[in-house]
Design a protein around this motif. Structure first.
Motif, PDB file in Angstrom:
ATOM      1  N   THR A  80      11.893  -5.898  -2.193  1.00  0.00           N
ATOM      2  CA  THR A  80      11.663  -7.169  -2.890  1.00  0.00           C
ATOM      3  C   THR A  80      10.254  -7.672  -2.611  1.00  0.00           C
ATOM      4  N   PHE A  81       9.821  -7.570  -1.343  1.00  0.00           N
ATOM      5  CA  PHE A  81       8.467  -7.970  -0.974  1.00  0.00           C
ATOM      6  C   PHE A  81       7.439  -7.173  -1.774  1.00  0.00           C
ATOM      7  N   VAL A  82       7.598  -5.851  -1.836  1.00  0.00           N
ATOM      8  CA  VAL A  82       6.639  -5.000  -2.551  1.00  0.00           C
ATOM      9  C   VAL A  82       6.647  -5.333  -4.040  1.00  0.00           C
ATOM     10  N   ASP A  83       7.806  -5.591  -4.597  1.00  0.00           N
ATOM     11  CA  ASP A  83       7.881  -5.982  -6.006  1.00  0.00           C
ATOM     12  C   ASP A  83       7.078  -7.261  -6.257  1.00  0.00           C
ATOM     13  N   HIS A  84       7.253  -8.251  -5.405  1.00  0.00           N
ATOM     14  CA  HIS A  84       6.476  -9.493  -5.527  1.00  0.00           C
ATOM     15  C   HIS A  84       4.984  -9.235  -5.330  1.00  0.00           C
ATOM     16  N   LEU A  85       4.664  -8.358  -4.382  1.00  0.00           N
ATOM     17  CA  LEU A  85       3.269  -8.049  -4.096  1.00  0.00           C
ATOM     18  C   LEU A  85       2.599  -7.385  -5.302  1.00  0.00           C
ATOM     19  N   VAL A  86       3.304  -6.464  -5.950  1.00  0.00           N
ATOM     20  CA  VAL A  86       2.763  -5.811  -7.141  1.00  0.00           C
ATOM     21  C   VAL A  86       2.487  -6.858  -8.230  1.00  0.00           C
ATOM     22  N   LYS A  87       3.442  -7.744  -8.450  1.00  0.00           N
ATOM     23  CA  LYS A  87       3.266  -8.794  -9.469  1.00  0.00           C
ATOM     24  C   LYS A  87       2.119  -9.733  -9.101  1.00  0.00           C
ATOM     25  N   PHE A  88       2.035 -10.101  -7.826  1.00  0.00           N
ATOM     26  CA  PHE A  88       0.963 -10.980  -7.345  1.00  0.00           C
ATOM     27  C   PHE A  88      -0.397 -10.308  -7.556  1.00  0.00           C
ATOM     28  N   TYR A  89      -0.461  -9.014  -7.217  1.00  0.00           N
ATOM     29  CA  TYR A  89      -1.698  -8.252  -7.382  1.00  0.00           C
ATOM     30  C   TYR A  89      -2.088  -8.168  -8.856  1.00  0.00           C
ATOM     31  N   ASN A  90      -1.129  -7.863  -9.712  1.00  0.00           N
ATOM     32  CA  ASN A  90      -1.408  -7.725 -11.148  1.00  0.00           C
ATOM     33  C   ASN A  90      -1.785  -9.048 -11.792  1.00  0.00           C
ATOM     34  N   ALA A  91      -1.275 -10.145 -11.275  1.00  0.00           N
ATOM     35  CA  ALA A  91      -1.564 -11.467 -11.848  1.00  0.00           C
ATOM     36  C   ALA A  91      -2.885 -12.028 -11.336  1.00  0.00           C
ATOM     37  N   GLY A  92      -3.450 -11.395 -10.332  1.00  0.00           N
ATOM     38  CA  GLY A  92      -4.671 -11.900  -9.712  1.00  0.00           C
ATOM     39  C   GLY A  92      -5.842 -11.963 -10.659  1.00  0.00           C
ATOM     40  N   ARG A  93      -6.527 -13.060 -10.600  1.00  0.00           N
ATOM     41  CA  ARG A  93      -7.713 -13.239 -11.421  1.00  0.00           C
ATOM     42  C   ARG A  93      -8.963 -13.372 -10.558  1.00  0.00           C
ATOM     43  N   HIS A  94      -8.763 -13.283  -9.254  1.00  0.00           N
ATOM     44  CA  HIS A  94      -9.885 -13.447  -8.335  1.00  0.00           C
ATOM     45  C   HIS A  94     -10.216 -12.100  -7.715  1.00  0.00           C
ATOM     46  N   PRO A  95     -11.414 -11.583  -7.926  1.00  0.00           N
ATOM     47  CA  PRO A  95     -11.738 -10.235  -7.447  1.00  0.00           C
ATOM     48  C   PRO A  95     -11.632 -10.084  -5.933  1.00  0.00           C
ATOM     49  N   THR A  96     -11.983 -11.099  -5.180  1.00  0.00           N
ATOM     50  CA  THR A  96     -11.885 -10.984  -3.723  1.00  0.00           C
ATOM     51  C   THR A  96     -10.432 -10.900  -3.289  1.00  0.00           C
ATOM     52  N   LEU A  97      -9.561 -11.697  -3.905  1.00  0.00           N
ATOM     53  CA  LEU A  97      -8.138 -11.628  -3.578  1.00  0.00           C
ATOM     54  C   LEU A  97      -7.589 -10.244  -3.899  1.00  0.00           C
ATOM     55  N   SER A  98      -7.979  -9.684  -5.016  1.00  0.00           N
ATOM     56  CA  SER A  98      -7.519  -8.341  -5.371  1.00  0.00           C
ATOM     57  C   SER A  98      -7.914  -7.317  -4.313  1.00  0.00           C
ATOM     58  N   HIS A  99      -9.127  -7.403  -3.818  1.00  0.00           N
ATOM     59  CA  HIS A  99      -9.577  -6.473  -2.775  1.00  0.00           C
ATOM     60  C   HIS A  99      -8.810  -6.686  -1.473  1.00  0.00           C
ATOM     61  N   LEU A 100      -8.533  -7.916  -1.137  1.00  0.00           N
ATOM     62  CA  LEU A 100      -7.766  -8.200   0.083  1.00  0.00           C
ATOM     63  C   LEU A 100      -6.340  -7.654  -0.016  1.00  0.00           C
ATOM     64  N   LEU A 101      -5.734  -7.797  -1.180  1.00  0.00           N
ATOM     65  CA  LEU A 101      -4.357  -7.352  -1.368  1.00  0.00           C
ATOM     66  C   LEU A 101      -4.226  -5.844  -1.500  1.00  0.00           C
ATOM     67  N   ARG A 102      -5.260  -5.189  -1.973  1.00  0.00           N
ATOM     68  CA  ARG A 102      -5.208  -3.757  -2.279  1.00  0.00           C
ATOM     69  C   ARG A 102      -4.754  -2.903  -1.091  1.00  0.00           C
ATOM     70  N   GLY A 103      -5.348  -3.113   0.061  1.00  0.00           N
ATOM     71  CA  GLY A 103      -4.984  -2.316   1.233  1.00  0.00           C
ATOM     72  C   GLY A 103      -3.543  -2.548   1.663  1.00  0.00           C
ATOM     73  N   VAL A 104      -3.123  -3.801   1.663  1.00  0.00           N
ATOM     74  CA  VAL A 104      -1.738  -4.119   2.020  1.00  0.00           C
ATOM     75  C   VAL A 104      -0.787  -3.456   1.028  1.00  0.00           C
ATOM     76  N   LEU A 105      -1.130  -3.523  -0.237  1.00  0.00           N
ATOM     77  CA  LEU A 105      -0.279  -2.952  -1.270  1.00  0.00           C
ATOM     78  C   LEU A 105      -0.190  -1.435  -1.150  1.00  0.00           C
ATOM     79  N   LEU A 106      -1.302  -0.768  -0.918  1.00  0.00           N
ATOM     80  CA  LEU A 106      -1.280   0.693  -0.815  1.00  0.00           C
ATOM     81  C   LEU A 106      -0.410   1.164   0.350  1.00  0.00           C
ATOM     82  N   VAL A 107      -0.599   0.576   1.511  1.00  0.00           N
ATOM     83  CA  VAL A 107       0.221   0.956   2.669  1.00  0.00           C
ATOM     84  C   VAL A 107       1.684   0.627   2.391  1.00  0.00           C
TER      85      VAL A 107
END
Length: 120
Positions: free
Chosen positions: A57-84
């Motif tokens: 459930t956490f990963v599902d929310h994380l994917v949606k949060f990442y895809n909805a991101g409009r801020h490039p810095t936030l996307s970079h911060l989330l990317r590593g957490v999402l990949l792992v």
């Protein structure tokens, strides 16, 4: 020294201590911002339990949060957490996020490559 992550039945990742601590800290922060449980519980013995259903459930929310991101810095911060997290979800036997989105497909491919560097 390491920081093992495991489900009730299966070890899923055995990173170096600091790597595991940093990942867990990042997950805690992201889960708090998203207002969702992570499914990760640090234990006194220096390891971390992973509840597959809650983590999925956490990963599902994380994917949606990442895809909805409009801020490039936030996307970079989330990317590593999402990949792992995608690697751990797979190893825990959780369902992968549905493919079909070009960005997600690229992340899933990158997670496959990352998995080779993540000891069990």
């Amino acid at each position: 020294m390491s920081y093992p992550f495991q489900t009730a039945e299966t070890p899923v990742w055995d990173p170096a201590l600091r790597v595991g601590q940093v990942y867990l800290g990042q997950v805690r922060s992201v889960a708090e911002v998203m207002e969702v449980a992570s499914g990760l519980t640090p234990l006194r013995n220096g390891s971390c339990d992973l509840d597959p259903a809650t983590f999925a459930t956490f990963v599902d929310h994380l994917v949606k949060f990442y895809n909805a991101g409009r801020h490039p810095t936030l996307s970079h911060l989330l990317r590593g957490v999402l990949l792992v997290s995608l690697v751990l979800l797979k190893r825990a036997g959780g369902p992968p996020p549905p493919a079909g989105n070009e960005v997600l497909d690229a992340l899933l491919a990158e997670a496959v490559a990352l998995e080779r560097t993540m000891p069990v």
